[in-house]
Design a protein around this motif. Structure first.
Motif, mmCIF file in Angstrom:
data_model
loop_
_atom_site.group_PDB
_atom_site.id
_atom_site.type_symbol
_atom_site.label_atom_id
_atom_site.label_comp_id
_atom_site.label_asym_id
_atom_site.label_seq_id
_atom_site.Cartn_x
_atom_site.Cartn_y
_atom_site.Cartn_z
ATOM 1 N N ALA A 148 4.833 13.408 -12.575
ATOM 2 C CA ALA A 148 5.874 13.834 -11.636
ATOM 3 C C ALA A 148 7.175 13.072 -11.867
ATOM 4 N N VAL A 149 7.076 11.759 -12.013
ATOM 5 C CA VAL A 149 8.270 10.945 -12.256
ATOM 6 C C VAL A 149 8.877 11.296 -13.615
ATOM 7 N N ALA A 150 8.018 11.480 -14.626
ATOM 8 C CA ALA A 150 8.517 11.853 -15.950
ATOM 9 C C ALA A 150 9.245 13.193 -15.905
ATOM 10 N N ALA A 151 8.716 14.124 -15.121
ATOM 11 C CA ALA A 151 9.348 15.446 -15.003
ATOM 12 C C ALA A 151 10.735 15.335 -14.379
ATOM 13 N N VAL A 152 10.864 14.489 -13.363
ATOM 14 C CA VAL A 152 12.170 14.282 -12.718
ATOM 15 C C VAL A 152 13.162 13.705 -13.718
ATOM 16 N N VAL A 153 12.721 12.686 -14.479
ATOM 17 C CA VAL A 153 13.614 12.058 -15.464
ATOM 18 C C VAL A 153 13.979 13.052 -16.558
ATOM 19 N N ASN A 206 -8.311 7.592 -12.142
ATOM 20 C CA ASN A 206 -7.048 7.682 -12.876
ATOM 21 C C ASN A 206 -6.225 8.932 -12.563
ATOM 22 N N ARG A 207 -6.810 9.864 -11.801
ATOM 23 C CA ARG A 207 -6.120 11.131 -11.546
ATOM 24 C C ARG A 207 -4.760 10.915 -10.882
ATOM 25 N N GLU A 208 -4.727 10.077 -9.866
ATOM 26 C CA GLU A 208 -3.478 9.841 -9.138
ATOM 27 C C GLU A 208 -2.415 9.224 -10.035
ATOM 28 N N VAL A 209 -2.850 8.318 -10.916
ATOM 29 C CA VAL A 209 -1.911 7.680 -11.849
ATOM 30 C C VAL A 209 -1.242 8.715 -12.738
ATOM 31 N N VAL A 210 -2.055 9.622 -13.305
ATOM 32 C CA VAL A 210 -1.499 10.635 -14.203
ATOM 33 C C VAL A 210 -0.560 11.578 -13.456
ATOM 34 N N LEU A 211 -0.986 12.040 -12.297
ATOM 35 C CA LEU A 211 -0.177 13.005 -11.547
ATOM 36 C C LEU A 211 1.167 12.413 -11.144
ATOM 37 N N TRP A 212 1.160 11.181 -10.619
ATOM 38 C CA TRP A 212 2.420 10.557 -10.227
ATOM 39 C C TRP A 212 3.287 10.237 -11.436
ATOM 40 N N SER A 213 2.663 9.786 -12.519
ATOM 41 C CA SER A 213 3.430 9.482 -13.733
ATOM 42 C C SER A 213 4.075 10.743 -14.303
ATOM 43 N N ASP A 250 0.796 -1.228 0.000
ATOM 44 C CA ASP A 250 0.000 0.000 0.000
ATOM 45 C C ASP A 250 0.831 1.280 0.000
ATOM 46 N N SER A 251 2.144 1.141 -0.023
ATOM 47 C CA SER A 251 2.984 2.339 -0.021
ATOM 48 C C SER A 251 3.960 2.320 -1.197
ATOM 49 N N VAL A 252 5.044 1.561 -1.063
ATOM 50 C CA VAL A 252 6.072 1.544 -2.113
ATOM 51 C C VAL A 252 5.525 0.991 -3.419
ATOM 52 N N PHE A 253 4.861 -0.169 -3.347
ATOM 53 C CA PHE A 253 4.390 -0.785 -4.595
ATOM 54 C C PHE A 253 3.271 0.033 -5.227
ATOM 55 N N SER A 254 2.423 0.613 -4.395
ATOM 56 C CA SER A 254 1.363 1.472 -4.913
ATOM 57 C C SER A 254 1.956 2.662 -5.659
ATOM 58 N N PHE A 255 3.046 3.218 -5.118
ATOM 59 C CA PHE A 255 3.729 4.320 -5.792
ATOM 60 C C PHE A 255 4.307 3.860 -7.136
ATOM 61 N N LEU A 256 4.930 2.678 -7.152
ATOM 62 C CA LEU A 256 5.513 2.161 -8.391
ATOM 63 C C LEU A 256 4.444 1.993 -9.464
ATOM 64 N N LEU A 257 3.305 1.433 -9.071
ATOM 65 C CA LEU A 257 2.219 1.233 -10.031
ATOM 66 C C LEU A 257 1.695 2.560 -10.570
ATOM 67 N N ASN A 258 1.423 3.489 -9.676
ATOM 68 C CA ASN A 258 0.846 4.764 -10.091
ATOM 69 C C ASN A 258 1.819 5.588 -10.930
ATOM 70 N N SER A 259 3.092 5.567 -10.546
ATOM 71 C CA SER A 259 4.078 6.406 -11.238
ATOM 72 C C SER A 259 4.489 5.849 -12.595
ATOM 73 N N VAL A 275 -6.790 12.017 -24.062
ATOM 74 C CA VAL A 275 -6.973 10.916 -23.111
ATOM 75 C C VAL A 275 -6.251 11.222 -21.797
ATOM 76 N N LEU A 276 -5.029 11.742 -21.893
ATOM 77 C CA LEU A 276 -4.273 12.084 -20.689
ATOM 78 C C LEU A 276 -4.979 13.169 -19.872
ATOM 79 N N VAL A 277 -5.468 14.186 -20.560
ATOM 80 C CA VAL A 277 -6.175 15.269 -19.867
ATOM 81 C C VAL A 277 -7.473 14.748 -19.251
ATOM 82 N N TYR A 278 -8.183 13.911 -19.988
ATOM 83 C CA TYR A 278 -9.437 13.353 -19.478
ATOM 84 C C TYR A 278 -9.192 12.513 -18.229
ATOM 85 N N MET A 279 -8.054 11.831 -18.184
ATOM 86 C CA MET A 279 -7.712 11.021 -17.012
ATOM 87 C C MET A 279 -7.576 11.884 -15.756
ATOM 88 N N LEU A 280 -7.156 13.134 -15.933
ATOM 89 C CA LEU A 280 -7.019 14.043 -14.793
ATOM 90 C C LEU A 280 -8.362 14.355 -14.140
#
Length: 489
Positions: free
Chosen positions: A455-460, A446-453, A375-384, A436-441
């Protein structure tokens, strides 16, 4: 890195006759039958079998339109990727093309994001397979089965690329035969001509007899799109594998040309059969799963166990391909100086051992996180990593827009596969993916998935830009001519 991308004409690329060994050290160990089955089975993931019931419940018969829209996106993206891959087959595929067309930061970013996506998939699929295996042999704990399947498939990938190809040939073959048989048997039952069928054979009546074709409104089509889009991820694997085949350009061209009927038969065809065998709101679709419910309605015995075998095959196929794909992307990044140099080294059998082991170590870590910190680390991996598929498709669109101009200027004879209605259809596809990406927001699920993804993409991306600035610029003519064509184009 030059400011103007160029395509060198020097050297013989892996796709040209008379060159059976890729210049990057990888071995051309994949036969044409391997590539053909990888291409056919690449778009059939476990998500089709497991996730389709949720989409049907959300959109009703209109889920067919959702599958049609996403299928069209995949066809267009594969056509763009096929254009570039046929011109220059490469183990880094779209990452290498983005590197050359958009800049080193782009190749670095999308390459690492794609690698991250697949190593997380390793954990998801290993766990899914372990659940099925534990239900058959409970004496071995779930974590034990996850470990076993990871170790076995890692070993096959380490032996040789032909081992991967052979395993995938049979895994994909089972999926193809199973779905093909399901469609044929199901259609016979739909029209009441299947001997011994328990299904009343209502024809097309179930498409409209429970609230119409759009029982939950037109907006449910977009909800369905969000639910099915991720089950299509993996169709691009064949363009990575083509670099290790006997005839890369032929394999890519064949795979690109066949993607339309593959999606039509395996996705639209099988979901159509489910919706015509049962009313969309039949409780068994959610309780048992769409395919099991459809088989039960016909009266096929042991439908649940049959489907478990097929789903396990799909899971093992996805695991096998995920490890292969992650390792080849890591290898390509290593070749271009965007990953540890060890990742670019190959064994005597032409296998990137360090890239495979590096990918599987992260995969093992993700499996552990799934059990210890679900519910913490793996959930983050999935969402991001959840929206990476859409990021990849978007990058392919923008890369193809630039690469078409480069190819026309430097090597027009290599444009053997062309995107339709260029550039209008490319821009339309990019716009649809962005929508589709905007609609997910605006979608709670799906909002959390897009936001975390994002965020990770921005870091990379930031890391990619910084490295691009601080690394010494290398003149194009200082690089081996073959490396430019194979690793940069």
């Amino acid at each position: 890195m030059s400011s103007q991308p160029t395509l060198t004409k020097a050297g013989v690329t892996p796709g040209e006759p008379g060159n059976s060994q890729p210049s990057d050290g990888l071995k051309a160990g994949l036969k044409n039958r391997h590539l053909s089955m990888i291409a056919i089975g690449g778009v059939i993931g476990a998500g089709l079998f497991v996730g389709s019931s949720g989409g049907i419940a959300a959109a009703g018969p209109a889920i067919l339109v959702s599958y049609l829209l996403v299928g069209a996106l995949v066809v267009f993206v594969m056509r763009m990727l096929g254009e570039m891959a046929a011109a220059s087959p490469n183990s880094g595929s779209f990452s290498a093309y983005a590197d050359r067309a958009l800049g080193r930061w782009a190749g670095f970013s999308i390459g690492w994001l794609y690698w991250f996506f697949w190593v997380v998939v390793l954990a998801v699929e290993a766990t899914a397979g372990a659940v099925i295996l534990e239900s058959w042999i409970p004496a071995v704990p779930q974590w034990g089965w996850a470990l076993i399947v990871m170790v076995v498939l890692t070993a096959t990938n380490l032996v040789s690329v032909s081992s991967y190809g052979e395993f995938e040939f049979w895994f994909a073959g089972i999926k193809v035969v199973a779905i093909g048989g399901f469609v044929i048997i199901g259609l016979l039952a739909v029209f009441g001509v299947l001997p011994g069928s328990d299904n009343p054979g209502a024809g097309f009546a179930h498409l409209t007899d429970s609230g119409g074709f759009l029982p939950n409104g037109a907006g449910a089509i977009l909800t369905g799109v969000l639910m099915v889009v991720f089950s299509f991820m993996g169709s691009e694997i064949v363009t990575l594998a083509a670099g290790e085949s006997e005839d890369p350009r032929r394999a890519v061209t064949k795979a690109t040309n066949s993607v339309i009927w593959r999606i039509a038969v395996f996705y639209l065809g099988s979901i159509f059969v489910v919706l015509t065998l049962l009313p969309w709101n039949d409780k068994s679709i959610i309780e048992k799963g769409s395919y099991v419910a459809a088989l039960d309605s016909i009266g096929i015995p042991y439908a649940g166990q049959i489907m478990n075998v097929i789903v396990l095959t799909a899971v093992l196929s996805c695991l096998n391909s995920g490890l292969y794909t992650a390792s080849r992307m890591a290898f390509s990044l290593g070749q271009r100086g965007d990953a540890p140099k060890a990742f670019a080294k190959v064994s005597a059998k032409g296998v990137p051992t360090a890239a495979i082991l590096g990918s599987v170590v992260f995969g093992f870590g993700a499996v552990y996180a799934n059990y210890a910190y679900k519910d913490s680390v793996f959930s983050f991996l999935l969402n991001s990593s959840g929206a990476v598929a859409l990021f990849v498709w978007l990058v392919i669109c923008f890369t193809q827009l630039r690469m078409r101009k480069i190819l026309l200027r430097e090597a027009p004879e290599k444009l053997t596969v062309k995107m339709w209605l260029f550039p209008y259809l490319t821009w339309a596809t990019a716009a649809m993916i962005t929508f589709v990406l905007v609609y997910m927001l605006f979608d709670d699920a799906n909002r959390e998935v897009v936001l975390w993804s994002v965020a990770v993409a921005a870091v990379v991306l930031v890391i990619g830009f910084v490295l691009d600035r601080v690394r010494p610029k290398q003149a194009v003519d200082a690089e081996p001519a073959q490396q430019i064509e194979d690793a940069r184009v």
